[in-house]
Write a protein that holds these residues in place. Structure first.
Motif, PDB file in Angstrom:
ATOM      1  N   PRO A 410      61.103  29.638  64.311  1.00  0.00           N
ATOM      2  CA  PRO A 410      61.957  31.369  64.209  1.00  0.00           C
ATOM      3  C   PRO A 410      62.568  32.672  63.573  1.00  0.00           C
ATOM      4  CG  PRO A 410      62.279  30.031  66.307  1.00  0.00           C
ATOM      5  CD  PRO A 410      62.202  29.474  65.175  1.00  0.00           C
ATOM      6  N   SER A 411      63.813  31.781  62.928  1.00  0.00           N
ATOM      7  CA  SER A 411      64.319  32.312  61.555  1.00  0.00           C
ATOM      8  C   SER A 411      64.839  31.466  60.662  1.00  0.00           C
ATOM      9  CB  SER A 411      65.228  33.573  62.295  1.00  0.00           C
ATOM     10  OG  SER A 411      66.218  32.214  63.152  1.00  0.00           O
ATOM     11  N   LEU A 412      64.908  31.523  59.619  1.00  0.00           N
ATOM     12  CA  LEU A 412      66.045  30.072  59.058  1.00  0.00           C
ATOM     13  C   LEU A 412      67.199  30.209  59.171  1.00  0.00           C
ATOM     14  CD1 LEU A 412      64.930  31.300  55.544  1.00  0.00           C
ATOM     15  CD2 LEU A 412      63.672  29.746  56.635  1.00  0.00           C
ATOM     16  N   GLU A 413      67.769  30.587  60.089  1.00  0.00           N
ATOM     17  CA  GLU A 413      69.130  30.569  61.091  1.00  0.00           C
ATOM     18  C   GLU A 413      69.256  29.077  61.768  1.00  0.00           C
ATOM     19  OE1 GLU A 413      68.513  33.592  59.322  1.00  0.00           O
ATOM     20  OE2 GLU A 413      69.598  33.158  58.499  1.00  0.00           O
ATOM     21  N   GLN A 414      67.582  29.028  62.152  1.00  0.00           N
ATOM     22  CA  GLN A 414      67.220  28.042  63.724  1.00  0.00           C
ATOM     23  C   GLN A 414      67.855  26.870  62.789  1.00  0.00           C
ATOM     24  OE1 GLN A 414      65.767  29.218  66.362  1.00  0.00           O
ATOM     25  NE2 GLN A 414      65.873  27.151  67.397  1.00  0.00           N
ATOM     26  N   CYS A 415      68.792  26.212  63.919  1.00  0.00           N
ATOM     27  CA  CYS A 415      68.769  24.234  63.650  1.00  0.00           C
ATOM     28  C   CYS A 415      67.478  23.426  63.116  1.00  0.00           C
ATOM     29  CB  CYS A 415      69.590  24.104  64.742  1.00  0.00           C
ATOM     30  SG  CYS A 415      70.202  22.063  64.733  1.00  0.00           S
ATOM     31  N   ILE A 416      67.710  23.244  62.240  1.00  0.00           N
ATOM     32  CA  ILE A 416      66.268  22.364  61.812  1.00  0.00           C
ATOM     33  C   ILE A 416      66.085  21.144  62.950  1.00  0.00           C
ATOM     34  CG2 ILE A 416      67.150  20.739  60.114  1.00  0.00           C
ATOM     35  CD1 ILE A 416      64.895  21.313  58.517  1.00  0.00           C
ATOM     36  N   ASP A 417      66.594  20.648  63.526  1.00  0.00           N
ATOM     37  CA  ASP A 417      66.420  19.511  64.428  1.00  0.00           C
ATOM     38  C   ASP A 417      65.452  19.619  65.235  1.00  0.00           C
ATOM     39  OD1 ASP A 417      67.310  16.693  65.098  1.00  0.00           O
ATOM     40  OD2 ASP A 417      68.499  17.448  66.436  1.00  0.00           O
ATOM     41  N   THR A 418      65.330  21.222  65.991  1.00  0.00           N
ATOM     42  CA  THR A 418      64.758  21.903  67.031  1.00  0.00           C
ATOM     43  C   THR A 418      62.879  21.773  66.455  1.00  0.00           C
ATOM     44  OG1 THR A 418      64.800  24.362  66.546  1.00  0.00           O
ATOM     45  CG2 THR A 418      67.247  23.126  67.898  1.00  0.00           C
ATOM     46  N   LEU A 419      63.458  22.073  65.689  1.00  0.00           N
ATOM     47  CA  LEU A 419      62.022  22.117  64.923  1.00  0.00           C
ATOM     48  C   LEU A 419      60.738  20.953  65.287  1.00  0.00           C
ATOM     49  CD1 LEU A 419      62.827  24.607  63.451  1.00  0.00           C
ATOM     50  CD2 LEU A 419      61.677  23.846  61.296  1.00  0.00           C
ATOM     51  N   SER A 420      59.026  21.367  65.343  1.00  0.00           N
ATOM     52  CA  SER A 420      58.960  20.002  65.372  1.00  0.00           C
ATOM     53  C   SER A 420      58.788  18.843  64.267  1.00  0.00           C
ATOM     54  CB  SER A 420      57.236  20.186  65.985  1.00  0.00           C
ATOM     55  OG  SER A 420      56.438  20.658  64.601  1.00  0.00           O
ATOM     56  N   GLY A 422      56.320  17.990  62.265  1.00  0.00           N
ATOM     57  CA  GLY A 422      55.901  18.457  61.181  1.00  0.00           C
ATOM     58  C   GLY A 422      56.281  19.678  60.538  1.00  0.00           C
ATOM     59  N   ASN A 423      56.717  20.635  60.732  1.00  0.00           N
ATOM     60  CA  ASN A 423      57.505  21.648  60.546  1.00  0.00           C
ATOM     61  C   ASN A 423      58.402  21.172  59.658  1.00  0.00           C
ATOM     62  OD1 ASN A 423      55.620  24.278  61.445  1.00  0.00           O
ATOM     63  ND2 ASN A 423      56.233  23.437  62.996  1.00  0.00           N
ATOM     64  N   GLN A 424      59.366  20.115  60.625  1.00  0.00           N
ATOM     65  CA  GLN A 424      60.370  19.481  59.418  1.00  0.00           C
ATOM     66  C   GLN A 424      59.606  18.636  58.701  1.00  0.00           C
ATOM     67  OE1 GLN A 424      62.322  16.087  61.948  1.00  0.00           O
ATOM     68  NE2 GLN A 424      63.055  18.050  63.418  1.00  0.00           N
ATOM     69  N   GLN A 425      58.772  18.260  58.410  1.00  0.00           N
ATOM     70  CA  GLN A 425      58.455  17.543  57.531  1.00  0.00           C
ATOM     71  C   GLN A 425      57.880  18.631  55.992  1.00  0.00           C
ATOM     72  OE1 GLN A 425      58.403  15.042  56.242  1.00  0.00           O
ATOM     73  NE2 GLN A 425      56.935  13.531  55.360  1.00  0.00           N
ATOM     74  N   LYS A 426      57.346  19.824  56.218  1.00  0.00           N
ATOM     75  CA  LYS A 426      56.853  20.669  55.774  1.00  0.00           C
ATOM     76  C   LYS A 426      58.292  21.953  55.011  1.00  0.00           C
ATOM     77  CE  LYS A 426      52.593  22.525  57.724  1.00  0.00           C
ATOM     78  NZ  LYS A 426      52.937  23.284  59.229  1.00  0.00           N
ATOM     79  N   ALA A 427      59.416  21.801  56.107  1.00  0.00           N
ATOM     80  CA  ALA A 427      60.402  22.560  55.016  1.00  0.00           C
ATOM     81  C   ALA A 427      60.852  21.454  54.048  1.00  0.00           C
ATOM     82  CB  ALA A 427      61.745  22.650  56.494  1.00  0.00           C
ATOM     83  N   LEU A 428      61.141  20.216  54.121  1.00  0.00           N
ATOM     84  CA  LEU A 428      61.824  19.061  53.168  1.00  0.00           C
ATOM     85  C   LEU A 428      60.611  18.906  51.768  1.00  0.00           C
ATOM     86  CD1 LEU A 428      62.515  16.074  54.891  1.00  0.00           C
ATOM     87  CD2 LEU A 428      63.810  17.750  54.475  1.00  0.00           C
ATOM     88  N   LEU A 429      59.324  19.684  51.903  1.00  0.00           N
ATOM     89  CA  LEU A 429      58.292  19.487  51.469  1.00  0.00           C
ATOM     90  C   LEU A 429      59.089  21.126  50.411  1.00  0.00           C
ATOM     91  CD1 LEU A 429      56.120  18.284  49.439  1.00  0.00           C
ATOM     92  CD2 LEU A 429      54.051  19.175  51.389  1.00  0.00           C
ATOM     93  N   ALA A 430      59.152  21.926  50.974  1.00  0.00           N
ATOM     94  CA  ALA A 430      59.669  23.033  50.459  1.00  0.00           C
ATOM     95  C   ALA A 430      60.874  23.093  49.316  1.00  0.00           C
ATOM     96  CB  ALA A 430      59.804  24.350  51.589  1.00  0.00           C
ATOM     97  N   ARG A 431      61.237  22.518  50.225  1.00  0.00           N
ATOM     98  CA  ARG A 431      62.596  22.406  48.964  1.00  0.00           C
ATOM     99  C   ARG A 431      62.598  21.275  47.885  1.00  0.00           C
ATOM    100  NH1 ARG A 431      66.762  17.032  51.394  1.00  0.00           N
ATOM    101  NH2 ARG A 431      67.214  18.481  53.344  1.00  0.00           N
TER     102      ARG A 431
END
Length: 521
Positions: A410-420, A422-431
């Protein structure tokens, strides 16, 4: 040395899906359940039914709502609307303990064991056996644990600290803990994501025993072969909605994928024909005392080198040695023809290396922080000056990367623990991509990711390689290694058994090398 969480030599086979008794009353019914989080509708009027003595596979892409529903059934979340019925009667669970007492146990996708406690203490926490003085009877706990592990044919010492176990061994402890509750309904959320094929066969034999006892099992996985090996029925969710339920023997892989993603996936692994660039990385006789030795390979710009091997072969240790997490004790690393010494991850990042670790929960995520804070972690020093962070520029970069990788949040402020997952993995890859690496090391990049997200990750990896990035990809999934790699290096118990070109790499040849049967010198 720890005992391995392997099974006895008794052959084990996958349970044969049996004819579903459609006259049997349901153990569990989920009726019109909905659940929302800030900015996200996780579940929208979904349904589910579980029969005794059967396995229901719950399928869907990451973000489909599978884990959210399981947490509602297990009493972790409360539904916003709808009803649960257990053995025909409406139920409301105030918490996980209430669900357990009602006969529902869950093996979570993310391991929830306490590393500073031993196996017995983890299995019986909250249910400790007491002696006549109402003190914990450790001897009795160890006896009961040994009896449980023996029944499940898991060769581990009840007194071993969980922190000393491998991920695969911890997964087997989680399975033993769930079985110990003797629940009527057992939820298994990605139970095979970190275990070997032999341990998967072992788990399937446990499931067969549970079915014969009339237990109902909800099984969540992204591995199609498992679905058609053990499931009696398959329910599919998509984007928080219930799509449908079918008998497993009436479906095939294509029809299941179509239900899950709403479209056909014609090409799983992208075709790459771009020529390799100049030699970028050269590793010679790399060693880590007691773990692996004599590992040598070259890696060119634009090349994907796959590393295959069974659990404990040293694959992850090689990645961690190159990245400086556990600096090597011997050998040399050359970058652009120049010898480099990498003694820490910071030094590795400065030299153009990036590492996506195999366990995102333990070594990747900061679960209590936002998506933005997790993504910007590796590049903060480049946006800091005079005691201030250039937050506007940093946020713009993170937003752009989120769009490119299609991170659903929903936003970049969303707690990452609430993401699925797969989306957590994408965020880590983006890092890591924001560090502009020249050598990208990916350790199990698609673990716990659905087939649709896998295709996206594969295409991204292929694109990065075509742009000149050098990629090292470690994976337990042989089709993934074979489908993505230009060459495959195979490890066995810390020894480099050989390296195969794409044209000669087959599942049979790789497994021969991984099992230590033959070697290429």
């Amino acid at each position: 040395m720890l005992a391995s969480a392997t099974v006895s030599s008794t052959p084990t086979v996958a349970p044969t899906p049996t004819a579903v008794n459609e006259e049997a009353p349901y153990l569990l019914e989920v009726i019109n359940v909905s659940k929302g989080f800030p900015g996200v509708v996780a579940l929208d009027d979904v349904q589910l039914r579980v029969r005794p003595g059967s396995v229901l596979a719950l399928m869907g892409e990451n973000g489909a709502g599978k884990s959210t529903l399981m947490k509602i059934i297990a009493g972790i979340y409360q539904p916003d609307a709808g009803e649960l019925r257990l053995r025909g009667k409406p139920v409301t669970f105030a918490g996980p303990l209430a669900a357990l007492q009602a006969g529902i146990a869950m093996i979570h996708q993310e391991l929830n064991l306490m590393p500073h406690m031993n196996i017995a203490e983890n299995i019986w926490i909250g249910r400790e056996q007491l002696n006549g003085l109402h003190m914990i009877d450790h001897r009795e706990m160890f006896r009961c644990t040994a009896q449980l592990l023996e029944r499940l044919r898991i060769n581990l010492d009840p007194q071993e600290l969980v922190g000393n176990l491998s991920i695969a061994e911890r997964q087997m402890v989680e399975i033993a803990k769930a079985v110990s509750y003797d629940s009527d309904i057992l939820i298994m959320d990605e139970p095979t994501s970190a275990i070997t094929d032999k341990e998967v066969a072992h788990l399937f034999s446990i499931i067969a025993d549970l079915k014969s006892q009339g237990k109902g099992i909800i099984y969540i996985t992204h591995k199609m072969n498992e679905v058609f090996s053990i499931a009696d029925e398959v329910a599919v969710f998509r984007d928080g909605a219930y799509i449908g339920l079918q008998r497993a023997d009436s479906m095939n892989g294509d029809s299941l994928i179509s239900m899950m993603v709403g479209r056909e996936l014609t090409q799983l692994f992208p075709v790459r024909e771009s020529p390799l660039g100049e030699l970028l990385l050269s590793v010679r006789d790399l060693s880590l005392d007691g773990i692996f030795e004599g590992v040598s390979f070259d890696l060119h710009a634009g090349e994907i080198l796959g590393i295959a091997g069974l659990m404990g072969s040293g694959r992850t240790n090689i990645a961690e040695a190159i990245f400086g997490i556990t600096p090597s004790t011997g050998g040399e690393i050359h970058l652009d023809g120049q010898a480099v010494r990498i003694g820490s991850p910071n030094q590795a990042i400065e030299k153009g290396f990036a590492l996506l670790t195999e366990d995102r929960k333990l070594t990747g995520l900061f679960p209590c922080l936002s998506v933005l804070e997790n993504m910007e972690m590796a590049i903060l020093p480049h946006y800091a000056g005079n005691g201030f962070i250039q937050q506007k520029a940093l946020r713009a970069l993170c937003e752009d990367m989120c769009k490119k990788l299609r991170v659903k949040t929903p936003s970049l402020e969303q707690c990452i623990d609430t993401l699925s997952g797969g989306n957590q993995q994408k965020a880590l890859l983006a890092r890591w991509l924001m560090t502009n690496p020249r050598v990208l090391i990916l350790d199990e990049p698609t673990r716990g990711i659905d087939v649709g997200a896998k295709v996206e990750i594969y295409r991204l990896i292929s694109f990065l390689a075509s742009e000149g990035m050098a990629v090292i990809m470690i994976s337990s999934e042989l089709p993934e290694v074979l489908g993505m790699s230009d060459r495959v290096m195979v490890m066995h118990e810390g020894e480099q058994m050989g390296t195969l070109d794409r044209s000669e790499a087959t599942q049979e040849r790789v497994m021969q090398l991984a099992s230590g049967i033959t070697a290429i010198h």
